[in-house]
Write a protein that holds these residues in place. Structure first.
Motif, PDB file in Angstrom:
ATOM      1  N   THR A   1      12.100  -1.648  -3.001  1.00 26.51           N
ATOM      2  CA  THR A   1      11.030  -0.566  -3.173  1.00 26.51           C
ATOM      3  C   THR A   1      10.079  -0.601  -4.146  1.00 26.51           C
ATOM      4  OG1 THR A   1      13.387   0.780  -2.719  1.00 26.51           O
ATOM      5  CG2 THR A   1      11.599   1.924  -3.822  1.00 26.51           C
TER       6      THR A   1
ATOM      7  N   SER B   1       6.801  -2.448  -2.946  1.00 25.21           N
ATOM      8  CA  SER B   1       6.199  -2.100  -2.070  1.00 25.21           C
ATOM      9  C   SER B   1       5.269  -1.166  -2.343  1.00 25.21           C
ATOM     10  CB  SER B   1       7.014  -1.407  -0.994  1.00 25.21           C
ATOM     11  OG  SER B   1       7.728  -0.240  -1.538  1.00 25.21           O
TER      12      SER B   1
ATOM     13  N   SER C   1       0.592  -1.180   0.205  1.00 26.34           N
ATOM     14  CA  SER C   1      -0.040  -0.115  -0.013  1.00 26.34           C
ATOM     15  C   SER C   1       0.805   1.536  -0.091  1.00 26.34           C
ATOM     16  CB  SER C   1      -0.838   0.107   1.289  1.00 26.34           C
ATOM     17  OG  SER C   1      -0.299   0.053   2.318  1.00 26.34           O
ATOM     18  N   THR C   2       2.256   1.257  -0.349  1.00 27.20           N
ATOM     19  CA  THR C   2       3.018   2.595  -0.093  1.00 27.20           C
ATOM     20  C   THR C   2       2.698   3.343  -1.280  1.00 27.20           C
ATOM     21  OG1 THR C   2       4.960   1.254   0.873  1.00 27.20           O
ATOM     22  CG2 THR C   2       5.193   3.346  -0.221  1.00 27.20           C
TER      23      THR C   2
ATOM     24  N   ASP D   1       1.832   0.695  -4.012  1.00 25.65           N
ATOM     25  CA  ASP D   1       0.492   0.094  -4.113  1.00 25.65           C
ATOM     26  C   ASP D   1       0.158   0.001  -5.606  1.00 25.65           C
ATOM     27  OD1 ASP D   1      -2.420   0.004  -4.620  1.00 25.65           O
ATOM     28  OD2 ASP D   1      -2.833   1.551  -3.101  1.00 25.65           O
TER      29      ASP D   1
END
Length: 574
Positions: free
Chosen positions: A396, A399, A192-193, A401
């Motif tokens: 990175t 992660s 959800s990042t 979204d």
């Protein structure tokens, strides 16, 4: 005696890997343990010959790979004395300090065998996603073999298999596999990042810069598509001031291969001119490629149609690159898997399906693009490095979204939009806009569309309808469904007739490089199961209107990938 006979067998098998490491051969024996290595010297060519040892030579290591954080790791090993300047010299010393739990400390690509002569134990490990190739096998006499390629063990083993990426094998735990690489994305739960373009840019620049570590001449593979062009742009931007630039000059060399007039040659030259690289263009004919097919299958060790189609031009180009004195290249593998760059991702029904498919694709890379890039280049002693498959960069990018990765033409978002947007810099452009937003081609398409058509025609001349009607009886496992697949399978079985060999090659339904699961996304795909990118025909053609682009951003993205590595190991434990 038996010991000498085993040593001779190891030397014979090692000779079959000499193409991977032509610079030096090393063999070490301790009792009935043998470690053998063919070296391709990239770091510390003068003194980094293998096997490598700790101070008292009780720990012995053979390794194929590059450890990019070796200087940082050395600083944490102040009480240790290193025999060489090789980046791989840290492995034996890390084992002394941390036992078998050090593998995740390594930032790089590697396959290694480590022997602890103090208790006669050993461990084997392979890098996170399988950029380097590795196989493990068991002989009827109780021996265990490990080799970077199948041809280094297949005649001595009753059973052998691909060594799983991100795992280690330890004799201390009774000879079992243990997964050392288990990042957050591995369980495929939806992250959800929020999307931050500069975070993606920074992480990828770091991944490229760390791979400029070299003591030998190098260059970049440049097809003119998004991925290879970004690798070339970042390399050109950061090369000045590096040790490599001081030694070999600040001007970057780039390489491209294709049939006369192919999309990649045109786009590659345009990007090279923009970046100011010394550009080398290699042309091949369909007949050149067909003549090389047997050698390609022998070296790449697969009968997968897509892999052979793409490996052949790369194989031919690698030979030319090595003839120029270049020993290492950077390449763009992995981007399409991480960002959902294949055209069939247009059909992903929701972000969960999209994300789970990217996870499946990354986990399978060692069977396809990594295998191709490693072995097609290593056939001529050339090492390929792949910044998109950097551990930190994967973490990175995976992660994010996945909603931000979804392809939404109505919003101006084509495939890999998050990567394109991250490098869309108005003030200091990395690439021209139309290259930054060029639609994807698979490598086997981008080198020239007539390449695949020529392969199919050649296969049809060598495989008749009667042969195809018996295919399920001749090849009950992964039965070839086309004459092209049948043709490759015949060649493969001649080189590698063992059942274990055929089991190392993946199978199953695919369209345009999809996994079998993603074929369910569009019912019409079941009628067009060719692995070429053109098979996602509704997607590929909808991007064009004559020479105009229907999507907000311009045509053709060429696959840009092709990498891997050096070295070899063969090991026996009796």
């Amino acid at each position: 005696d038996d010991s000498q006979a085993k040593r001779v067998r190891v030397q014979i098998e090692l000779s079959r890997l000499r193409h991977r490491g032509p610079d030096w051969s090393g063999i070490y024996q301790n009792g009935f343990n043998y470690l053998a290595h063919q070296r391709l010297a990239i770091i510390d060519p003068a003194s980094g010959d293998q096997p490598l040892f700790n101070e008292d030579k009780s720990i012995v290591v053979t390794v194929n790979g590059e450890i990019y954080n070796h200087e940082e790791l050395r600083k944490g090993l102040k009480n240790h004395k290193f025999h060489t300047g090789s980046d791989c010299d840290v492995i034996a010393h890390l084992y002394e300090e941390h036992g078998e739990n050090f593998v995740d400390m390594l930032d790089g690509i590697f396959s290694f065998v480590l022997l602890d002569t103090r208790d006669n134990s050993f461990m084997v490990a392979r890098d996170a996603v399988g950029v380097t190739s590795l196989y493990i096998g068991w002989g009827l006499d109780g021996s265990l073999w490990v080799s970077s390629e199948m041809k280094g063990l297949h005649e001595d083993c009753e059973h052998f298999e691909a060594f799983p990426p991100g795992h280690l094998y330890s004799s201390k735990s009774g000879g079992g596999f243990k997964q050392w690489y288990n990042p957050p994305w591995f369980n495929e739960s939806v992250p959800s990042t929020p999307y931050e373009p500069l975070a993606i840019r920074s992480a990828f620049e770091d991944a490229v810069i760390k791979r400029l570590m070299t003591d030998v001449p190098f260059g970049v593979l440049l097809s003119g598509g998004l991925d290879s062009s970004l690798v070339a742009s970042i390399t050109a931007r950061h090369l000045a001031g590096t040790k490599a630039a001081k030694r070999w000059g600040p001007q970057l060399h780039s390489f491209c291969v294709g049939l006369e007039g192919s999309p990649d040659l045109k786009a590659g030259k345009e990007v090279a001119d923009y970046l100011g690289t010394v550009h080398h263009e290699f042309h091949f004919t369909v007949q050149d490629g067909i003549d090389a097919i047997e050698d390609v299958i022998y070296h790449v060790e697969t009968y997968d149609v897509t892999t052979i189609r793409a490996s052949t031009p790369m194989f031919l180009m690698s030979r030319k690159i090595k003839s120029l004195g270049v020993k290492m290249v950077l390449s763009g593998e992995g981007s399409d898997e991480i960002f959902g760059g294949y055209l069939y991702f247009h059909k992903a029904p929701n972000k969960q399906e999209f994300h789970q498919e990217t996870c499946r694709k990354i986990k399978a890379l060692h069977k396809y693009d990594c295998l191709r890039a490693n072995k097609a280049t290593s056939a001529f002693g050339l090492e390929a490095r792949v910044p998109f498959l950097d551990k930190e960069f994967i973490n990175t990018a995976m992660s994010l979204d996945p909603e931000s990765k979804m392809i939404k033409p109505e919003e101006g978002r084509i495939e890999k939009w998050v990567l394109r947007r991250a490098f869309d810099d108005e003030e200091r452009p990395y690439l021209p806009k139309h290259i930054l937003y060029r639609q994807k081609e698979q490598f086997s398409d981008g080198v020239g569309y007539s390449w695949i058509d020529g392969l199919k025609a050649h296969a049809a001349e060598n495989v008749n309808d009667k042969m195809m009607s018996n295919a399920a009886h001749i090849f009950p496992h992964n039965t070839p469904l086309t004459k092209e697949a049948y043709y490759y399978r015949m060649i493969f079985e001649r080189f590698f007739p063992q059942n274990s060999a055929r089991l190392t090659v993946p199978g199953g339904a695919t369209v345009a490089c999809s996994t079998a699961k993603a074929v369910e996304w569009d019912a019409s795909w079941s009628n067009n199961m060719d692995p070429s990118g053109r098979a996602a025909i509704g997607v590929h053609l909808s991007a064009y209107d004559g020479n105009k682009v229907a999507l907000p951003l311009p045509p053709h993205k060429a696959i840009d990938d092709m990498p891997m590595m050096m070295g070899q190991e063969v090991m026996i434990q009796t």
